[in-house]
Design a protein around this motif. Structure first.
Motif, PDB file in Angstrom:
ATOM      1  N   GLN A  42       1.215  -1.169   0.115  1.00 23.17           N
ATOM      2  CA  GLN A  42       0.173   0.039   0.075  1.00 23.17           C
ATOM      3  C   GLN A  42       0.733   1.250  -0.098  1.00 23.17           C
ATOM      4  O   GLN A  42       1.755   1.508   0.564  1.00 23.17           O
ATOM      5  CB  GLN A  42      -0.853  -0.020   1.160  1.00 23.17           C
ATOM      6  N   PRO A  43       0.604   2.143  -0.860  1.00 17.61           N
ATOM      7  CA  PRO A  43       1.725   3.213  -1.067  1.00 17.61           C
ATOM      8  C   PRO A  43       1.256   4.104   0.108  1.00 17.61           C
ATOM      9  O   PRO A  43       0.306   4.472   0.807  1.00 17.61           O
ATOM     10  CB  PRO A  43       1.022   4.104  -2.503  1.00 17.61           C
ATOM     11  N   GLN A  44       2.382   5.000   0.408  1.00 17.10           N
ATOM     12  CA  GLN A  44       2.297   5.942   1.665  1.00 17.10           C
ATOM     13  C   GLN A  44       1.168   7.212   1.285  1.00 17.10           C
ATOM     14  O   GLN A  44       1.212   7.912  -0.010  1.00 17.10           O
ATOM     15  CB  GLN A  44       3.605   6.727   1.782  1.00 17.10           C
ATOM     16  N   GLN A  45       0.236   7.082   2.097  1.00 15.38           N
ATOM     17  CA  GLN A  45      -0.653   8.472   1.974  1.00 15.38           C
ATOM     18  C   GLN A  45      -0.215   9.755   2.375  1.00 15.38           C
ATOM     19  O   GLN A  45       0.556   9.679   3.093  1.00 15.38           O
ATOM     20  CB  GLN A  45      -2.123   8.010   2.422  1.00 15.38           C
ATOM     21  N   LYS A  46      -0.687  10.735   1.634  1.00 15.20           N
ATOM     22  CA  LYS A  46      -0.224  12.182   2.189  1.00 15.20           C
ATOM     23  C   LYS A  46      -1.006  12.298   3.492  1.00 15.20           C
ATOM     24  O   LYS A  46      -2.109  12.003   3.836  1.00 15.20           O
ATOM     25  CB  LYS A  46      -1.027  13.134   1.202  1.00 15.20           C
ATOM     26  N   GLU A  47      -0.450  12.939   4.232  1.00 12.59           N
ATOM     27  CA  GLU A  47      -0.942  13.222   5.478  1.00 12.59           C
ATOM     28  C   GLU A  47      -1.150  14.813   5.664  1.00 12.59           C
ATOM     29  O   GLU A  47      -0.401  15.507   4.956  1.00 12.59           O
ATOM     30  CB  GLU A  47       0.013  13.098   6.896  1.00 12.59           C
ATOM     31  N   TYR A  48      -2.214  15.034   6.252  1.00 23.64           N
ATOM     32  CA  TYR A  48      -2.746  16.429   6.308  1.00 23.64           C
ATOM     33  C   TYR A  48      -2.736  17.089   7.974  1.00 23.64           C
ATOM     34  O   TYR A  48      -2.846  16.465   8.712  1.00 23.64           O
ATOM     35  CB  TYR A  48      -4.431  16.801   5.758  1.00 23.64           C
ATOM     36  N   ASP A  49      -2.031  18.402   8.001  1.00 20.19           N
ATOM     37  CA  ASP A  49      -2.210  19.107   9.327  1.00 20.19           C
ATOM     38  C   ASP A  49      -3.227  19.451   9.649  1.00 20.19           C
ATOM     39  O   ASP A  49      -3.541  20.068  10.621  1.00 20.19           O
ATOM     40  CB  ASP A  49      -0.745  19.754   9.645  1.00 20.19           C
ATOM     41  N   ASP A  50      -4.423  19.456   8.802  1.00 24.08           N
ATOM     42  CA  ASP A  50      -5.697  20.056   9.215  1.00 24.08           C
ATOM     43  C   ASP A  50      -6.508  19.235   8.416  1.00 24.08           C
ATOM     44  O   ASP A  50      -6.589  18.907   7.279  1.00 24.08           O
ATOM     45  CB  ASP A  50      -5.873  21.464   8.643  1.00 24.08           C
ATOM     46  N   LEU A  51      -7.507  18.492   9.321  1.00 22.35           N
ATOM     47  CA  LEU A  51      -8.343  17.633   8.861  1.00 22.35           C
ATOM     48  C   LEU A  51      -9.367  18.247   8.048  1.00 22.35           C
ATOM     49  O   LEU A  51     -10.056  17.552   7.140  1.00 22.35           O
ATOM     50  CB  LEU A  51      -9.044  16.945  10.028  1.00 22.35           C
ATOM     51  N   CYS A  52      -9.434  19.622   7.947  1.00 22.39           N
ATOM     52  CA  CYS A  52     -10.679  20.196   6.977  1.00 22.39           C
ATOM     53  C   CYS A  52     -10.072  20.018   5.629  1.00 22.39           C
ATOM     54  O   CYS A  52     -10.814  20.398   4.488  1.00 22.39           O
ATOM     55  CB  CYS A  52     -10.731  21.523   7.421  1.00 22.39           C
ATOM     56  N   SER A  53      -8.714  19.814   5.396  1.00 24.20           N
ATOM     57  CA  SER A  53      -8.184  19.702   3.983  1.00 24.20           C
ATOM     58  C   SER A  53      -8.252  18.533   3.531  1.00 24.20           C
ATOM     59  O   SER A  53      -7.855  18.144   2.325  1.00 24.20           O
ATOM     60  CB  SER A  53      -6.581  19.997   4.189  1.00 24.20           C
ATOM     61  N   LEU A  54      -8.824  17.451   4.282  1.00 26.95           N
ATOM     62  CA  LEU A  54      -8.795  15.894   3.763  1.00 26.95           C
ATOM     63  C   LEU A  54      -9.746  16.056   2.361  1.00 26.95           C
ATOM     64  O   LEU A  54     -10.938  16.487   2.425  1.00 26.95           O
ATOM     65  CB  LEU A  54      -9.500  14.875   4.751  1.00 26.95           C
ATOM     66  N   PRO A  55      -9.179  15.355   1.583  1.00 22.21           N
ATOM     67  CA  PRO A  55     -10.158  15.312   0.077  1.00 22.21           C
ATOM     68  C   PRO A  55     -11.520  14.692   0.416  1.00 22.21           C
ATOM     69  O   PRO A  55     -12.319  14.910  -0.149  1.00 22.21           O
ATOM     70  CB  PRO A  55      -9.296  14.805  -0.944  1.00 22.21           C
ATOM     71  N   ASP A  56     -11.484  13.566   1.280  1.00 24.00           N
ATOM     72  CA  ASP A  56     -12.481  12.729   1.598  1.00 24.00           C
ATOM     73  C   ASP A  56     -12.577  12.418   3.077  1.00 24.00           C
ATOM     74  O   ASP A  56     -11.942  11.556   3.632  1.00 24.00           O
ATOM     75  CB  ASP A  56     -12.418  11.429   0.730  1.00 24.00           C
ATOM     76  N   LEU A  57     -13.404  13.540   3.654  1.00 20.91           N
ATOM     77  CA  LEU A  57     -13.598  13.273   4.979  1.00 20.91           C
ATOM     78  C   LEU A  57     -14.578  12.208   5.624  1.00 20.91           C
ATOM     79  O   LEU A  57     -15.968  12.562   5.362  1.00 20.91           O
ATOM     80  CB  LEU A  57     -13.874  14.938   5.680  1.00 20.91           C
ATOM     81  N   ASN A  58     -14.134  11.442   6.153  1.00 28.46           N
ATOM     82  CA  ASN A  58     -15.017  10.494   6.817  1.00 28.46           C
ATOM     83  C   ASN A  58     -14.129   9.907   8.183  1.00 28.46           C
ATOM     84  O   ASN A  58     -12.971  10.124   8.376  1.00 28.46           O
ATOM     85  CB  ASN A  58     -15.518   9.404   5.710  1.00 28.46           C
ATOM     86  N   GLU A  59     -14.743   8.858   8.911  1.00 30.02           N
ATOM     87  CA  GLU A  59     -14.269   8.528  10.006  1.00 30.02           C
ATOM     88  C   GLU A  59     -13.046   7.679   9.828  1.00 30.02           C
ATOM     89  O   GLU A  59     -11.862   7.750  10.422  1.00 30.02           O
ATOM     90  CB  GLU A  59     -15.346   7.621  10.744  1.00 30.02           C
ATOM     91  N   LYS A  60     -13.015   6.913   8.782  1.00 32.97           N
ATOM     92  CA  LYS A  60     -11.772   6.167   8.208  1.00 32.97           C
ATOM     93  C   LYS A  60     -10.595   7.014   7.768  1.00 32.97           C
ATOM     94  O   LYS A  60      -9.538   6.596   8.222  1.00 32.97           O
ATOM     95  CB  LYS A  60     -12.072   5.174   7.113  1.00 32.97           C
ATOM     96  N   THR A  61     -10.803   8.029   7.107  1.00 37.09           N
ATOM     97  CA  THR A  61      -9.833   8.786   6.581  1.00 37.09           C
ATOM     98  C   THR A  61      -9.288   9.699   7.609  1.00 37.09           C
ATOM     99  O   THR A  61      -8.021  10.045   7.812  1.00 37.09           O
ATOM    100  CB  THR A  61     -10.116   9.764   5.371  1.00 37.09           C
TER     101      THR A  61
END
Length: 117
Positions: free
Chosen positions: A1-20
């Motif tokens: 599994q490729p390393q996912q980008k991490e976000y320092d602000d959860l509002c920036s997540l492209p798909d905001l759900n419990e899993k992400t």
């Protein structure tokens, strides 16, 4: 599994759900990045060990900076509240909540440390 980008602000997540949201927090925690924003809210995951991010260098780094310009940190929250108090000439409030043993007292100590510095 490729390393996912991490976000320092959860509002920036492209798909905001419990899993992400949880995956992002987990990835940041593995890198010892215990602070993550949700807009102007700061989430802290207690590492149950001391991290070298509470010294005078960090106090100076977070002095008079806008929230979100640097990595999330409790000093940033303290500094924003302090400067808002000075500019608006009104009391400010920082709410610290969490379960027993989550690190509320230690977080309060870090806030006070930055404010008194």
């Amino acid at each position: 599994q490729p390393q996912q980008k991490e976000y320092d602000d959860l509002c920036s997540l492209p798909d905001l759900n419990e899993k992400t949201l949880l995956e992002n927090l987990r990835n940041r925690f593995k890198q010892e990045k215990i602070y993550t924003y949700v807009g102007s809210i700061l989430i802290v995951i207690n590492p149950f060990k001391f991290l070298p991010i509470y010294n005078p260098k960090y106090v100076k780094m977070y002095d008079n900076h806008q929230l979100g310009k640097l990595e999330p940190h409790i000093y940033a929250v303290a500094d924003v509240a302090y400067h808002a108090m000075l500019q608006r000439r009104k009391n400010q409030c920082i709410v610290i909540s969490g379960e027993s043993g989550s690190g509320k007292t230690q977080s309060t100590n870090f806030l006070i440390h930055h404010l008194t510095a």
